[in-house]
Motif scaffolding. Structure first.
Motif, short mmCIF file in Angstrom:
data_model
loop_
_atom_site.label_atom_id
_atom_site.label_comp_id
_atom_site.label_asym_id
_atom_site.label_seq_id
_atom_site.Cartn_x
_atom_site.Cartn_y
_atom_site.Cartn_z
N VAL A 52 -2.27 9.19 -9.27
CA VAL A 52 -3.43 10.07 -9.42
C VAL A 52 -4.19 10.19 -8.11
O VAL A 52 -4.62 11.28 -7.72
CB VAL A 52 -4.34 9.57 -10.56
CG1 VAL A 52 -5.68 10.30 -10.55
CG2 VAL A 52 -3.65 9.71 -11.90
N LEU A 53 -4.36 9.07 -7.40
CA LEU A 53 -5.06 9.11 -6.11
C LEU A 53 -4.31 9.96 -5.10
O LEU A 53 -4.91 10.75 -4.35
CB LEU A 53 -5.27 7.69 -5.58
CG LEU A 53 -6.22 6.82 -6.38
CD1 LEU A 53 -6.23 5.41 -5.81
CD2 LEU A 53 -7.62 7.40 -6.39
N VAL A 54 -2.99 9.84 -5.08
CA VAL A 54 -2.18 10.65 -4.17
C VAL A 54 -2.29 12.13 -4.54
O VAL A 54 -2.43 13.00 -3.67
CB VAL A 54 -0.72 10.17 -4.16
CG1 VAL A 54 0.18 11.16 -3.44
CG2 VAL A 54 -0.62 8.80 -3.51
N GLU A 55 -2.25 12.43 -5.83
CA GLU A 55 -2.40 13.82 -6.27
C GLU A 55 -3.76 14.38 -5.86
O GLU A 55 -3.87 15.55 -5.47
CB GLU A 55 -2.22 13.92 -7.78
CG GLU A 55 -0.78 13.77 -8.22
CD GLU A 55 -0.64 13.84 -9.73
OE1 GLU A 55 -1.49 14.46 -10.39
OE2 GLU A 55 0.34 13.27 -10.24
N LEU A 56 -4.80 13.57 -5.96
CA LEU A 56 -6.14 13.99 -5.55
C LEU A 56 -6.15 14.31 -4.05
O LEU A 56 -6.68 15.34 -3.63
CB LEU A 56 -7.17 12.93 -5.88
CG LEU A 56 -8.60 13.21 -5.41
CD1 LEU A 56 -9.14 14.48 -6.04
CD2 LEU A 56 -9.50 12.02 -5.72
N PHE A 57 -5.57 13.43 -3.24
CA PHE A 57 -5.51 13.68 -1.80
C PHE A 57 -4.72 14.96 -1.51
O PHE A 57 -5.14 15.78 -0.70
CB PHE A 57 -4.89 12.49 -1.08
CG PHE A 57 -4.74 12.69 0.40
CD1 PHE A 57 -5.86 12.74 1.22
CD2 PHE A 57 -3.49 12.84 0.97
CE1 PHE A 57 -5.73 12.94 2.58
CE2 PHE A 57 -3.35 13.03 2.33
CZ PHE A 57 -4.48 13.09 3.14
N ASP A 58 -3.60 15.13 -2.19
CA ASP A 58 -2.82 16.36 -2.00
C ASP A 58 -3.63 17.59 -2.38
O ASP A 58 -3.58 18.62 -1.69
CB ASP A 58 -1.53 16.31 -2.82
CG ASP A 58 -0.48 15.39 -2.22
OD1 ASP A 58 -0.55 15.10 -1.01
OD2 ASP A 58 0.41 14.96 -2.97
N ALA A 59 -4.41 17.50 -3.46
CA ALA A 59 -5.25 18.63 -3.88
C ALA A 59 -6.29 18.94 -2.83
O ALA A 59 -6.55 20.11 -2.52
CB ALA A 59 -5.91 18.31 -5.22
N SER B 225 -4.47 6.27 2.63
CA SER B 225 -3.80 5.01 2.29
C SER B 225 -4.55 4.34 1.15
O SER B 225 -5.78 4.37 1.12
CB SER B 225 -3.76 4.10 3.52
OG SER B 225 -3.07 2.90 3.23
N THR B 226 -3.80 3.75 0.22
CA THR B 226 -4.43 3.07 -0.91
C THR B 226 -3.60 1.89 -1.36
O THR B 226 -2.37 1.92 -1.27
CB THR B 226 -4.65 4.03 -2.10
OG1 THR B 226 -5.33 3.33 -3.14
CG2 THR B 226 -3.35 4.59 -2.64
N SER C 80 0.84 -1.19 0.00
CA SER C 80 0.00 0.00 0.00
C SER C 80 0.87 1.25 0.00
O SER C 80 2.08 1.19 0.20
CB SER C 80 -0.92 0.01 1.23
OG SER C 80 -0.15 0.10 2.40
N ARG C 81 0.23 2.34 -0.23
CA ARG C 81 0.90 3.64 -0.22
C ARG C 81 0.17 4.51 0.78
O ARG C 81 -1.05 4.60 0.76
CB ARG C 81 0.82 4.24 -1.61
CG ARG C 81 1.70 5.44 -1.80
CD ARG C 81 1.94 5.60 -3.27
NE ARG C 81 2.51 6.88 -3.61
CZ ARG C 81 2.61 7.29 -4.85
NH1 ARG C 81 2.18 6.55 -5.84
NH2 ARG C 81 3.15 8.46 -5.10
N ARG C 82 0.93 5.16 1.64
CA ARG C 82 0.33 5.96 2.71
C ARG C 82 0.93 7.36 2.68
O ARG C 82 2.14 7.54 2.56
CB ARG C 82 0.60 5.30 4.06
CG ARG C 82 0.00 6.05 5.21
CD ARG C 82 0.32 5.35 6.52
NE ARG C 82 -0.06 6.18 7.63
CZ ARG C 82 -1.03 5.91 8.47
NH1 ARG C 82 -1.71 4.79 8.34
NH2 ARG C 82 -1.31 6.72 9.45
N ILE C 83 0.04 8.33 2.82
CA ILE C 83 0.44 9.73 2.89
C ILE C 83 -0.08 10.27 4.21
O ILE C 83 -1.24 10.09 4.55
CB ILE C 83 -0.17 10.55 1.73
CG1 ILE C 83 0.09 9.89 0.37
CG2 ILE C 83 0.31 11.99 1.78
CD1 ILE C 83 1.53 9.75 0.00
#
Length: 67
Positions: A50-57, A36-37, A13-16
């Motif tokens: 793209v999901l991380v960019e959306l969360f950052d936005a 997390s995704t 997974s990837r977590r921010i």
């Protein structure tokens, strides 16, 4: 985070994490906002990016509000 079958984590997974200080407090207080995704099964894929960019936005719009 890598998959870890010993801990029963089947997929990578990837977590921010964002850790933000709470303004105007006399004691250090913090707010954490996490995302997390597993995305499409590859946490480094274009879809995951793209999901991380959306969360950052979304986080760029975060503002403290006071009543």
């Amino acid at each position: 985070m890598a998959a870890d079958l010993e801990r029963k984590v089947e997929y990578a997974s990837r977590r921010i994490d964002y850790v933000l200080p709470v303004p105007g407090t006399t004691v250090a207080q913090w707010v954490t906002v996490c995302f997390s995704t597993i995305a499409d099964g590859d946490p480094r894929s274009e879809f995951a990016d793209v999901l991380v960019e959306l969360f950052d936005a979304v986080m760029t719009t975060f503002r403290w509000g006071y009543s």
